[in-house]
Design an enzyme around this catalytic site. Structure first.
Site, PDB file in Angstrom:
ATOM      1  N   ASN A 195     -12.943  -0.203  -5.582  1.00 26.47           N
ATOM      2  CA  ASN A 195     -12.330  -0.558  -6.403  1.00 26.47           C
ATOM      3  C   ASN A 195     -13.872  -0.952  -7.008  1.00 26.47           C
ATOM      4  OD1 ASN A 195     -11.624  -1.153  -9.037  1.00 26.47           O
ATOM      5  ND2 ASN A 195     -10.175  -2.322  -8.808  1.00 26.47           N
ATOM      6  N   TYR A 210       0.502  -1.129  -0.249  1.00 26.95           N
ATOM      7  CA  TYR A 210       0.428   0.713   0.263  1.00 26.95           C
ATOM      8  C   TYR A 210       1.133   1.227   0.307  1.00 26.95           C
ATOM      9  CZ  TYR A 210      -3.950  -3.114   0.416  1.00 26.95           C
ATOM     10  OH  TYR A 210      -4.727  -3.978   0.900  1.00 26.95           O
ATOM     11  N   GLU A 220      -1.517 -15.731 -11.434  1.00 28.91           N
ATOM     12  CA  GLU A 220      -0.623 -14.916 -11.899  1.00 28.91           C
ATOM     13  C   GLU A 220       0.631 -15.368 -11.745  1.00 28.91           C
ATOM     14  OE1 GLU A 220      -1.313 -10.680 -11.147  1.00 28.91           O
ATOM     15  OE2 GLU A 220      -3.521 -10.402 -11.701  1.00 28.91           O
ATOM     16  N   CYS A 251      -6.781  -4.525  -8.016  1.00 30.85           N
ATOM     17  CA  CYS A 251      -6.460  -3.715  -6.715  1.00 30.85           C
ATOM     18  C   CYS A 251      -6.132  -4.797  -6.303  1.00 30.85           C
ATOM     19  CB  CYS A 251      -7.184  -3.339  -5.920  1.00 30.85           C
ATOM     20  SG  CYS A 251      -8.512  -4.005  -6.296  1.00 30.85           S
ATOM     21  N   HIS A 252      -5.611  -6.127  -6.320  1.00 37.09           N
ATOM     22  CA  HIS A 252      -5.572  -7.814  -5.358  1.00 37.09           C
ATOM     23  C   HIS A 252      -3.834  -7.603  -5.631  1.00 37.09           C
ATOM     24  CE1 HIS A 252      -5.944  -8.696 -10.394  1.00 37.09           C
ATOM     25  NE2 HIS A 252      -4.927  -9.491  -9.864  1.00 37.09           N
TER      26      HIS A 252
END
Lengths: 164, 209
Positions: free
Chosen positions: B171, B148, B206, B179-180
Site C-alpha cells: 500500500n 483478508y 481507533e 490497510c491496518h
C-alpha cells in the site's frame, strides 16, 4: 546510478552556489540569483545526463543568472552589459565584511574567476568557457585575483602561499 | 585543482563563510521560496515533508493530483524519495505547500477526532488488482477490522486472499488508506508495512476513540 531527487541536489550544492552568487554579485542580489538558478535547474533537471557534473552545471546556470541580474540592474540604472566594478554594500548585520568587501573590489573578471574556480572548483578551461578568453587568461585572472585578495585581506595569507 | 588551489579554496571558503555565513536559516528560507516559485511555475512534480506521529515520523509526498505516498521510517525515507524520483519525476522538493490539509487531517486522526480522510489521492503507484483492493479498504468501518478473506470477498474475488495480503503489504498510502484494519481470520494482527507495533497502535487508537 539513478538520478537523485532534486531536493538532494539543493541540499548538496545550495551553500556553494550561494557563496558563488555572493562573490560575483554581493549579498543583496545573490539571493535572487540563487533562486533563479535553482528554479531554472529544477526545470531542466530531468533532461540532465545522469553522469553530469552537477556542481559545474549549477555554476554555469548561476553565471548566466548573475549576468541577467546585472543586466536587469543596469537597465534600471546606467546602461552597461558589464559586471559592476563593485558589488552592492554588504548587509548591515554582516559580522565581518572585510573579505567580502575585498572580493567585491576585485576587477569583475577576477571576481568571477575566483568564484568559479576557487569557490566552485571549476577547472580553468570550464571557467574560460563561461567568462570568455583562454584558459591561460582565466588562470592569470585567478592568480591576479588571489594575489590582490592576499594584499587587501592579509588574513588569507595565514595558511596559504607560505613555503611548505 | 592543484594542492595550492585546494588550500586557497578551503581558506577562502572559510573566510567568506565567516564573513557571510550561509546560515542554515537563510538557506532554509531560500528553499522555501524556491518551492513556492516552482509550485507557481508548475515544475514542482513532487512535494514532500515529514510529520511526527505516534507511529513515528511519516513521510508525506504529493503530486499536483494529490497525496501519492505515505511512508514509515522503516521503509527508509531516502530510499522512498529515490524511488519516487525514478517512478514519478526527479523534480522533488521538500515543501509543505501541498501537504497542509493532509497534515491537518493526520493530526485530527491521531487525536481520535477524524475517522476518514478527505484529501485527494494520486493512485499512480498502485495498479491492477492491488489498486482495486486498496479502493475497497475505506469500506472497513473506523474502529473495526476485516479479515483478508473478507476483503477478498469485497473485491468480488473471494479466492484472492493472498493477493489481498500483497496489496496491503505494498500500500503506497498507509494510514490514509486503512490497510491496518485488515487482520488474519484467526484474530491475529498479521503483518504490516509499518511494523506490527504500528498496526497495534493504530487499532488501539481507533478502538479508544
Amino acid at each position: 546510478m539513478p538520478k537523485l531527487p532534486f531536493d538532494a541536489v539543493v541540499e548538496a550544492h545550495g551553500a556553494t552556489v550561494l557563496r558563488v552568487c555572493r562573490a560575483v554579485l554581493g549579498p543583496v542580489d545573490a539571493d535572487d540569483a540563487w533562486s533563479e538558478t535553482f528554479l531554472a535547474a529544477l526545470k531542466a533537471y530531468p533532461a540532465l545526463p545522469a553522469d553530469a557534473n552537477v556542481q559545474a552545471w549549477l555554476v554555469t546556470i548561476a553565471h548566466r543568472k548573475a549576468v541577467d541580474v546585472v543586466r536587469a540592474t543596469a537597465r534600471r540604472a546606467t546602461p552597461t552589459s558589464e559586471l559592476p566594478d563593485t558589488a552592492p554594500a554588504p548587509a548591515a548585520d554582516d559580522p565581518d565584511p572585510d573579505l567580502a568587501d575585498c572580493v567585491a573590489r576585485l576587477a569583475p573578471k577576477q571576481r568571477q574567476v575566483v568564484a568559479y574556480h576557487y569557490l566552485a572548483g571549476l577547472p580553468y578551461a570550464d571557467v574560460a568557457t563561461l567568462v570568455g578568453g583562454s584558459a591561460a587568461a582565466a588562470r592569470r585572472a585567478g592568480a591576479d585575483g588571489i594575489a590582490a585578495l592576499r594584499t587587501s585581506y592579509p588574513g588569507l595569507n595565514a595558511t596559504t602561499g607560505a613555503p611548505r | 585543482m592543484t594542492i595550492d588551489d585546494d588550500l586557497t579554496r578551503d581558506h577562502l571558503v572559510g573566510c567568506l563563510t565567516f564573513a557571510h555565513p550561509a546560515t542554515a536559516d537563510h538557506l532554509e528560507a531560500l528553499r522555501t521560496r524556491l518551492a513556492a516559485a516552482a509550485q507557481a511555475a508548475g515544475t514542482l512534480d513532487v512535494a514532500y515533508r515529514t510529520v511526527d506521529t505516534p507511529v513515528g515520523p511519516l513521510l508525506l509526498a504529493a503530486t499536483e493530483q494529490g497525496l501519492v505516498r505515505v511512508a514509515y521510517a522503516r521503509e527508509d525515507h531516502d530510499a522512498v524519495l529515490q524511488a519516487l524520483s525514478v517512478r514519478i519525476s526527479p523534480r522533488i522538493l521538500r515543501s509543505s505547500v501541498r501537504l497542509e490539509e493532509t497534515t491537518r487531517e493526520l493530526e485530527e486522526y491521531f487525536d481520535g477526532r477524524r475517522h476518514s480522510f478527505d484529501v485527494a489521492l494520486d493512485w499512480r503507484l498502485s495498479a491492477g488488482f492491488r489498486r482495486e483492493v486498496l479502493h475497497h479498504l475505506p469500506e472497513i468501518t473506523y474502529g473495526a477490522t476485516a479479515s483478508y478473506a473478507a476483503v477478498a470477498a469485497l473485491t468480488g474475488s473471494p479466492k484472492a486472499v493472498r493477493a489481498v495480503g500483497t496489496a496491503c503489504a505494498t500500500n503506497p498510502l498507509p494510514v490514509v488508506v486503512p490497510c491496518h484494519r485488515v487482520v488474519r481470520a484467526d484474530g491475529a494482527l498479521g503483518g504490516y508495512l509499518g511494523g506490527v507495533d504500528a498496526k497495534r497502535t493504530l487499532l488501539a487508537l481507533e478502538a479508544a476513540a
